[in-house]
Design a protein around this motif. Structure first.
Motif, short mmCIF file in Angstrom:
data_model
loop_
_atom_site.label_atom_id
_atom_site.label_comp_id
_atom_site.label_asym_id
_atom_site.label_seq_id
_atom_site.Cartn_x
_atom_site.Cartn_y
_atom_site.Cartn_z
N CYS B 228 -14.60 36.66 -12.71
CA CYS B 228 -14.36 35.63 -11.70
C CYS B 228 -15.68 35.01 -11.30
O CYS B 228 -16.61 35.71 -10.89
CB CYS B 228 -13.68 36.28 -10.50
N LEU B 229 -15.76 33.72 -11.43
CA LEU B 229 -16.95 32.97 -11.02
C LEU B 229 -16.60 32.27 -9.74
O LEU B 229 -15.58 31.56 -9.68
CB LEU B 229 -17.27 31.96 -12.13
N GLU B 230 -17.37 32.48 -8.70
CA GLU B 230 -16.97 31.89 -7.43
C GLU B 230 -18.19 31.72 -6.54
O GLU B 230 -19.16 32.49 -6.63
CB GLU B 230 -15.94 32.79 -6.74
N PHE B 231 -18.09 30.78 -5.65
CA PHE B 231 -19.17 30.58 -4.68
C PHE B 231 -19.20 31.77 -3.73
O PHE B 231 -18.16 32.30 -3.36
CB PHE B 231 -18.93 29.32 -3.86
N LEU B 298 -25.83 34.56 -9.18
CA LEU B 298 -26.48 33.48 -9.90
C LEU B 298 -27.03 32.49 -8.89
O LEU B 298 -26.40 32.22 -7.87
CB LEU B 298 -25.46 32.76 -10.81
N THR B 299 -28.17 31.92 -9.21
CA THR B 299 -28.82 30.96 -8.31
C THR B 299 -28.96 31.55 -6.90
O THR B 299 -28.62 30.92 -5.91
CB THR B 299 -28.04 29.64 -8.26
N GLY B 300 -29.42 32.78 -6.85
CA GLY B 300 -29.74 33.38 -5.56
C GLY B 300 -28.55 33.72 -4.70
O GLY B 300 -28.71 33.94 -3.50
N GLY B 301 -27.34 33.76 -5.27
CA GLY B 301 -26.17 34.11 -4.47
C GLY B 301 -25.29 32.91 -4.18
O GLY B 301 -24.22 33.07 -3.58
N VAL B 302 -25.69 31.75 -4.62
CA VAL B 302 -24.81 30.59 -4.42
C VAL B 302 -23.50 30.83 -5.16
O VAL B 302 -22.42 30.55 -4.67
CB VAL B 302 -25.49 29.30 -4.94
N VAL B 303 -23.65 31.40 -6.36
CA VAL B 303 -22.47 31.71 -7.16
C VAL B 303 -22.55 33.17 -7.55
O VAL B 303 -23.61 33.68 -7.87
CB VAL B 303 -22.44 30.83 -8.44
#
Lengths: 362, 311
Positions: B228-231, B298-303
């Motif tokens: 699951c990819l999620e913000f 990813l990207t510091g926790g954005v995603v």
């Protein structure tokens, strides 16, 4: 006490089965063992039975366990009835694949108490599952090499989807390290067995050099089925993130071999005052370093050996061990020669002093 | 990453906020409400917003990919590539991409598998320059047997699927791809069908996340993987303030300029803040029955990329 609790828990699982959930015949077979106090295996076997169930046909679900509960002993019977609801929870968690519709409403409520109770068992099962997948994957190594494809093929033989290879974050490194650990444990078993034979007096104790030679040969023979892909495995072991683990395995193996060879020394310094066989005069580190060197060089020779049954490799091994023995004896000779020379010089000096009259005390 | 919501009969309170005019007060209240899904579910009511929601997504569908690129400055491609790398699918794998809409994940999956198969063929060709009679006979038999990898894109919104199909046609990808209309909470598939289940930027919009997770567990084969990819929550305070400023100031503006829809993108940003953080979501996945659950920021926790296995 712990065994009794485990037995109760196992009893509960069986009761859950009888409360209307389904189960394969393998679980009914497992029922009589519930009376056995060593029931933690049952829970693990339960999980594996769940996996096997997922492979087998789900269409026929034999009426599970009115027979199983009746076959169990009466001492557990009252426990079964008291804990029926708990078992429904456990059974539902494990049966999730086979009976989703009936269990979906219950699962969110029951899985909380389940996971906390079964937490220890679940972690053991995960690692055991991983090692089972890796063991199955070893069969495919000659075909696919030491790679994720081999692990995927191994997972498929166990009935798991190839996506489960994602569990192995180190990929091929996991497979190689698992194989090495497996070989080491096999070697330890063989050496322990031989040691026991010697203790029981059924076999003659071997000389150190022979013992080392046979241990290294036994260990290297385990690589023979994979010898074609072994260079790839060695290169994987040399990757920086694998080096600590591979060194750990190597050093523990060498330590084990020396332990069974009779070396019980724990201190660093070698004592040279007593008269002992030459090999035991070398200290702890030297011994292990030497054996590591012998093992690694022999392994490399084995990789490019094409003689029948690797005869060249074993003769190379013989020569190396002989070198070490010779070196140890020559070291002793040098030492004793040195002592003799020193004594001779001292005697000559005293004689000179006598001749020149310096020793006179008058 | 504005994806469609779950089935239209029941809506939670915060969903309602994004769509009714004159409800700005409720919208602000719902934004400041604590992040508990249960409190949101308590205020469910049946209301037929479906035609209106459907219309919104109809508009968004055409501009969806452009909006993604504009809002994330193209980084969403990196996130999706990272998902594929972590997934590392083997040839023959069956993928179900839920809330897959325009099919980004499915296309990448098929491409990855194609490259894997080429690499394998090259390796096999290199090692068998002079194949033995046994190898030749094996090759004859395996060409038919090897399972073809398949990707099924499932989405609740037909328009998004249409856009996806058009993309597939223009890319020339058609083998092994199917487009299915379905609801994440009630998937129209049998049990034990798929090797990998992915949901990229869609689970946030599902009304009952735990039901969606249980459906995922159901349709996965044993050993299958849920991804699951999620913000998610940004922990670094500096990055978090930049991210907040960007989200609340820039994204609705971009939404208005490109897609002509301020409110939907404001809802998007608010719903991102309401979604549980990495650890909570990991707990929810474990509760649904997945094992070896892990997440990558990813990207510091954005995603956050969450992954679990059905064992």
């Amino acid at each position: 006490m712990a065994a009794l609790l485990r037995g109760l828990r196992a009893g509960r699982t069986l009761r859950g089965l009888s409360s209307g959930k389904t189960g394969p015949t393998s679980r009914v077979v497992a029922a009589p063992s519930a009376v056995n106090p060593q029931c933690s295996n049952l829970n693990r076997g339960f999980h594996r039975a769940a996996l096997r169930l997922q492979d087998e046909s789900k269409s026929d679900k034999p009426p599970s366990s009115s027979s199983s509960s009746s076959s169990s002993s009466t001492t557990y019977h009252e426990h079964y009835q008291a804990t029926e609801h708990d078992t429904a929870a456990e059974a539902s968690q494990h049966d999730s694949a086979s009976d989703p519709a009936a269990e979906q409403p219950e699962r969110p409520n029951t899985s909380y108490q389940d996971q906390s109770g079964e937490h220890g068992e679940e972690y053991e099962t995960e690692e055991q599952l991983q090692s089972r997948i890796l063991t199955a994957a070893l069969e495919f190594v000659p075909l696919h090499g030491w790679s994720m494809e081999a692990i995927a093929a191994g997972a498929e033989t166990l009935g798991l989807s190839s996506a489960s290879t994602g569990m192995f974050y180190n990929g091929a490194g996991d497979l190689v390290l698992h194989f090495i650990a497996h070989c080491n444990s096999q070697l330890t078993e063989i050496l322990a067995e031989q040691h026991k034979q010697v203790q029981l007096g059924q076999a003659e104790p071997k000389k150190t050099a022979d013992f080392l030679r046979e241990a290294v040969e036994t260990r290297l023979r385990m690589y023979i089925p994979y010898i074609e892909t072994w260079p790839q495995a060695m290169s994987i072991l040399l990757l920086p993130h694998n080096i600590p683990d591979s060194l750990k395995h190597l050093s523990s193996m060498v330590d084990d071999i020396w332990y069974y060879a009779g070396d019980r020394s724990t201190d660093v310094s070698g004592s040279s005052l007593n008269v002992r066989p030459t090999t035991s005069q070398m200290n702890w580190y030297t011994k292990r370093a030497v054996l590591t060197g012998i093992y690694n060089t022999t392994e490399l020779v084995m990789l490019q050996d094409s003689s029948p049954d690797f005869q060249d490799t074993w003769s190379f091994l013989d020569n190396r061990i002989q070198d070490v023995v010779n070196m140890a004896s020559s070291a002793k000779q040098v030492q004793s020669t040195g002592e003799a020379v020193v004594q001779g010089l001292m005697g000559a000096a005293v004689t000179l002093k006598n001749l020149t009259g310096l020793n006179q005390r008058r | 990453m504005f994806q469609r919501r779950s089935r239209g009969q029941k809506y939670t309170f915060w969903l309602r906020d994004g769509f009714r005019d004159g409800e700005s007060e409720e919208r602000i209240k719902s934004y400041h409400r604590p992040h508990r899904r249960s409190s949101m579910q308590k205020s469910e009511y049946t209301c037929d917003h479906r035609p209106r929601v459907y219309k919104v997504f109809e508009n968004v569908a055409q501009k969806y990919d452009i909006m993604n690129d504009a809002m994330s400055l193209g980084i969403h491609r990196v996130w999706k590539d990272a998902l594929l790398h972590v997934m590392h699918p083997q040839p023959g794998a069956q993928l179900l991409d839920v809330a897959g809409g325009t099919g980004d994940i499915a296309f990448r999956f098929l491409e990855y598998i194609r490259l894997q198969e080429e690499r394998q063929k090259r390796r096999a060709a290199r090692s068998s320059q002079t194949p033995s009679w046994q190898d030749i006979s094996n090759n004859y038999s395996t060409e038919d047997e090897s399972r073809e990898s398949r990707a099924v894109v499932c989405d609740i919104n037909k328009e998004m699927l249409k856009v996806g199909k058009q993309k597939a046609d223009s890319l020339g990808v058609s083998a092994g791809l199917s487009w299915v209309v379905g609801d994440a909470e009630e998937l129209p598939f049998d049990d034990d069908q798929f090797d990998i289940y992915t949901i990229a930027f869609g689970i946030r919009n599902v009304t009952h996340i735990d039901q969606a997770l249980q459906e995922a567990l159901r349709v996965l084969k044993p050993g299958g993987r849920f991804m699951c990819l999620e913000f998610s929550k940004v922990n670094n305070p500096i990055l978090s303030s930049i991210y907040d400023a960007y989200s609340f100031q820039m994204i609705p503006v971009i939404g208005e300029v490109i897609a002509g829809d301020w409110k939907s993108y404001q809802y998007l940003v608010e719903s991102i803040r309401k979604f549980p953080n990495q650890e909570e979501f990991k707990g929810m996945i474990e509760d649904a029955g997945f094992y070896c659950v892990k997440y990558y920021n990813l990207t510091g926790g954005v995603v956050a990329l969450h992954s679990g296995f059905k064992l």
